[in-house]
Design an enzyme around this catalytic site. Structure first.
Site, PDB file in Angstrom:
ATOM      1  N   LYS A 210       0.764  -1.217   0.065  1.00 47.73           N
ATOM      2  CA  LYS A 210      -0.028   0.032  -0.073  1.00 47.73           C
ATOM      3  C   LYS A 210       0.817   1.344   0.030  1.00 47.73           C
ATOM      4  O   LYS A 210       0.602   2.180  -0.929  1.00 47.73           O
ATOM      5  CB  LYS A 210      -0.835   0.087   1.189  1.00 47.73           C
ATOM      6  CG  LYS A 210      -1.903   0.976   1.248  1.00 47.73           C
ATOM      7  CD  LYS A 210      -2.686   1.012   2.409  1.00 47.73           C
ATOM      8  CE  LYS A 210      -3.624   2.248   2.629  1.00 47.73           C
ATOM      9  NZ  LYS A 210      -4.424   2.148   3.890  1.00 47.73           N
ATOM     10  N   GLU A 216      10.528  -4.754   4.282  1.00 49.46           N
ATOM     11  CA  GLU A 216      10.679  -6.032   3.750  1.00 49.46           C
ATOM     12  C   GLU A 216      10.470  -6.066   2.278  1.00 49.46           C
ATOM     13  O   GLU A 216      10.943  -6.841   1.458  1.00 49.46           O
ATOM     14  CB  GLU A 216       9.650  -6.792   4.314  1.00 49.46           C
ATOM     15  CG  GLU A 216      10.118  -6.972   6.060  1.00 49.46           C
ATOM     16  CD  GLU A 216       9.553  -5.930   6.967  1.00 49.46           C
ATOM     17  OE1 GLU A 216       9.217  -4.838   6.213  1.00 49.46           O
ATOM     18  OE2 GLU A 216       9.270  -6.072   7.960  1.00 49.46           O
ATOM     19  N   ARG A 270      -4.942  -4.695   6.143  1.00 51.13           N
ATOM     20  CA  ARG A 270      -5.235  -5.892   6.839  1.00 51.13           C
ATOM     21  C   ARG A 270      -6.858  -6.168   6.153  1.00 51.13           C
ATOM     22  O   ARG A 270      -7.491  -7.144   6.565  1.00 51.13           O
ATOM     23  CB  ARG A 270      -5.256  -6.180   8.241  1.00 51.13           C
ATOM     24  CG  ARG A 270      -6.025  -5.084   9.116  1.00 51.13           C
ATOM     25  CD  ARG A 270      -5.487  -5.008  10.286  1.00 51.13           C
ATOM     26  NE  ARG A 270      -6.016  -3.850  11.366  1.00 51.13           N
ATOM     27  CZ  ARG A 270      -5.300  -2.689  11.247  1.00 51.13           C
ATOM     28  NH1 ARG A 270      -4.126  -2.770  10.551  1.00 51.13           N
ATOM     29  NH2 ARG A 270      -6.010  -1.654  11.825  1.00 51.13           N
ATOM     30  N   GLU A 355      -4.156  -6.404  15.223  1.00 51.46           N
ATOM     31  CA  GLU A 355      -3.563  -5.221  14.748  1.00 51.46           C
ATOM     32  C   GLU A 355      -4.658  -4.308  14.736  1.00 51.46           C
ATOM     33  O   GLU A 355      -4.579  -2.956  14.867  1.00 51.46           O
ATOM     34  CB  GLU A 355      -2.873  -5.263  13.334  1.00 51.46           C
ATOM     35  CG  GLU A 355      -1.949  -4.306  13.057  1.00 51.46           C
ATOM     36  CD  GLU A 355      -1.252  -4.224  11.715  1.00 51.46           C
ATOM     37  OE1 GLU A 355      -1.870  -4.134  10.500  1.00 51.46           O
ATOM     38  OE2 GLU A 355      -0.051  -4.383  11.568  1.00 51.46           O
ATOM     39  N   LYS A 495       9.988  -0.097  13.971  1.00 45.93           N
ATOM     40  CA  LYS A 495      10.446  -0.123  12.747  1.00 45.93           C
ATOM     41  C   LYS A 495      11.551   1.128  12.682  1.00 45.93           C
ATOM     42  O   LYS A 495      12.600   0.866  12.194  1.00 45.93           O
ATOM     43  CB  LYS A 495       9.358   0.511  11.723  1.00 45.93           C
ATOM     44  CG  LYS A 495       8.551  -0.581  10.957  1.00 45.93           C
ATOM     45  CD  LYS A 495       7.596   0.231  10.104  1.00 45.93           C
ATOM     46  CE  LYS A 495       6.359  -0.600   9.633  1.00 45.93           C
ATOM     47  NZ  LYS A 495       5.368   0.260   8.947  1.00 45.93           N
TER      48      LYS A 495
HETATM   49  O1  F6P Z   1       2.702  -3.725   9.876  1.00 43.44           O
HETATM   50  C1  F6P Z   1       2.288  -2.358   9.754  1.00 43.44           C
HETATM   51  C2  F6P Z   1       1.640  -2.651   8.275  1.00 43.44           C
HETATM   52  O2  F6P Z   1       1.317  -1.132   7.823  1.00 43.44           O
HETATM   53  C3  F6P Z   1       0.645  -3.369   7.901  1.00 43.44           C
HETATM   54  O3  F6P Z   1      -0.542  -2.663   8.495  1.00 43.44           O
HETATM   55  C4  F6P Z   1       0.273  -3.716   6.547  1.00 43.44           C
HETATM   56  O4  F6P Z   1      -0.496  -4.713   6.105  1.00 43.44           O
HETATM   57  C5  F6P Z   1       1.892  -3.753   6.525  1.00 43.44           C
HETATM   58  O5  F6P Z   1       2.458  -2.939   7.050  1.00 43.44           O
HETATM   59  C6  F6P Z   1       2.304  -4.059   4.985  1.00 43.44           C
HETATM   60  O6  F6P Z   1       2.227  -2.324   4.557  1.00 43.44           O
HETATM   61  P1  F6P Z   1       2.327  -2.095   3.066  1.00 43.44           P
HETATM   62  O7  F6P Z   1       1.191  -2.607   2.372  1.00 43.44           O
HETATM   63  O8  F6P Z   1       2.149  -0.489   2.967  1.00 43.44           O
HETATM   64  O9  F6P Z   1       3.840  -2.428   2.539  1.00 43.44           O
END
Ligand code: F6P
Length: 529
Positions: A210, A216, A270, A355, A495
């Protein structure tokens, strides 16, 4: 900690439940069943294909009434309407929460005022459909001219757990021979394992994020690009598609705009599997399968929005969660699907519920003085019976259990009745128990609550209903606790600190701001590497 903030109707309803709890908590389910031959039918519901039995819960008719009174006192139904209508109920981020719009039919949203969002959703769904069709027809080619036969989704959290669960659960609905895999972990073992025997020319990576800034996902996307280069796929852009709100970052990564599918800030990670985040699902189960999945969720949305509280399944299950969490002091909820295809459900739900509702501050920034989210955990039956069921039956904690079971088993299987029998037996054993005063180690106290959620078979529609049921149930809990279920600030500090530690490790030296334990561990790591 049982008490709620002392305000108005909510406090009154809460106190009534506390008094009721003091009077009834000693009742045994065995006796409640014996006293009421109608109990099973009174406390069960059929909603489309889902049959839900909540009669094995430690409630009486009065408990039920009082729980619904608490839901009413916190304005659950007004809040449901606010969510569906696009009010910015994600207060700390000032955002609407419109995952229900993602599964809305284009011409008949359940509420007015969200027509623009629904129309945008359907534009993206149509683009996604075209892409899936081209992929299935072998029209999309990699840099060596091969069609794609292997799709790897790179994403984490909500950009991984939902599509991973749904692809795995719909294993009997694969429409094409395209293999779909998932890579989430920062630990490179994950990507390496998935790519071990892969043919680089035929691999398409979908980078799902998103924000498109997640450590990661960024690291795995870079590693995937390196792997392509090292394996003779020079034009790496041909091997990538993306799903994001951050169109600038996808462009900077070199992903062509026609390969980028859009989500919006009103889709929580989520809650995003219903959006183009579900692209791996559509590749696996076809667009028709994906649309059936959305339809299932939409059925549950309609039920949640339009059904009176006393027959409203997510509302009832959410209030039962509150009953155990806040009055019995239960710490956890065990989720045990007697359906191998739902083996990833407990992990998916751990993000969805914890979460969302693992918060300590209410919507007015006051510390909660009641407990919020239960810890959600579990594993598939019958495996779980041979692992942790000892504790469920004889341990000295109260752990409500969700059982999920399909009436039909694997096609051609003559033994599915054994799976169903085990599921029913566990619910019965937990509830009834068995006295054995002479041999206490063989005594089963019983009175241990469970819900049984049954369905004919795990079709895309049923799966959509199930996941939407859990989403809405989680929402109901949050309304009682008065929290924002749609932010996740609790993941930020770790983080940030990881960013600092990574930089210091790269410099070969712990900074001077760490506590002595963390500094010692860093020095150990730096000496060993
Ligand atoms: O763990 C935090 C978080 O923001 C989650 O809510 C989300 O699903 C995940 O990291 C991945 O985020 P993104 O889709 O922005 O990579």
């Amino acid at each position: 900690m049982k008490t709620m903030p002392p305000n108005s109707a909510r406090a009154t309803a809460w106190t009534a439940l506390e008094r009721h709890f003091a009077k009834t908590s000693g009742l045994h389910l065995r006796d409640l069943f014996a006293a009421d031959p109608e109990r099973a039918s009174r406390f069960s519901l059929q909603v489309d294909d889902l049959f839900v039995d909540y009669s094995k819960h430690r409630i009486t008719a009065e408990t039920f009434t009082l729980l619904l009174a608490l839901a009413d006192a916190v304005g659950v139904q007004q809040r449901i309407h606010a969510m569906f209508s696009g009010t910015a109920i994600n207060a700390t981020e000032n955002r609407a929460v419109l995952h229900t719009a993602l599964r809305s039919p284009v011409n008949s949203p359940l509420v007015s005022g969200i027509e623009t969002q629904v129309a945008e959703v359907h534009v993206e769904l149509a683009r996604m459909g075209q892409f899936v069709q081209q992929l299935h027809k072998g029209e999309l080619l990699g840099s060596t001219g091969e069609p794609f036969t292997h799709v790897v989704n790179i994403g984490i959290g909500g950009s991984d757990l939902g599509p991973r669960l749904v692809v795995d659960a719909l294993r009997n609905f694969q429409t094409d021979n395209i293999q779909v895999d998932f890579v989430a972990n920062l630990d490179e073992q994950d990507l390496r394992h998935v790519l071990k025997n892969a043919d680089p020319g035929s691999v398409l990576f979908i980078v799902t994020s998103k924000s498109f800034t997640t450590l990661e996902t960024h690291a795995n996307a870079l590693a995937a690009r390196e792997w392509l280069r090292a394996n003779g796929c020079a034009d790496t852009g041909k091997h990538f598609a993306a799903v994001s709100t951050n169109l600038k970052a996808t462009g900077d990564f070199g992903i062509a705009p026609e390969r980028v599918f859009r989500i919006w800030d009103w889709v929580g990670g989520r809650y995003s599997v219903w959006s183009v985040v579900g692209l791996p699902v559509a590749i696996h189960a076809g667009m028709d399968g994906f649309r059936q999945f959305l339809d299932g969720a939409h059925h549950m949305d309609r039920h949640f929005l339009e059904t009176p509280p006393e027959r409203n399944l997510p509302l009832i299950l959410g209030m039962l969660d509150v009953w155990y969490n806040n009055f019995f002091g239960a710490e956890t909820l065990a989720v045990v699907p007697y359906d191998e295809r739902l083996r990833l459900l407990p992990t998916y739900l751990s993000q969805l519920v914890m979460e969302s509702n693992g918060k300590g501050i209410d919507l007015e920034n006051h510390p909660l003085d009641c407990k919020s989210s239960p810890i959600v955990w579990g594993s598939v039956g019958t495996n779980a019976q041979h692992a942790f069921f000892q504790l469920l039956h004889q341990g000295n904690r109260l752990i409500p259990v969700d059982f999920l079971v399909p009436w039909q088993g694997a096609s051609g299987s003559g033994s599915h009745h054994k799976v169903v029998a085990n599921c029913l037996a566990q619910g019965e054993a937990l509830m009834l128990g068995r006295d054995n005063p002479a041999e206490p180690y063989r005594h089963f106290p019983g009175n241990r609550p469970s819900t049984t959620i049954a369905y004919p078979d795990l079709t895309p529609t049923v799966l959509g209903m199930l996941l939407a049921l859990y989403e809405h149930r989680t929402f109901v809990q949050a309304q009682v606790w008065g929290i924002d279920a749609f932010d996740q600030w609790g993941v930020e500090l770790g983080k940030q600190l990881a960013g600092t530690i990574i930089r210091e490790m790269e410099d070969g030296m712990p900074g001077d701001r760490h506590d002595s334990s963390t500094a010692m561990l860093m020095r150990h790591y730096l000496r060993q590497r």
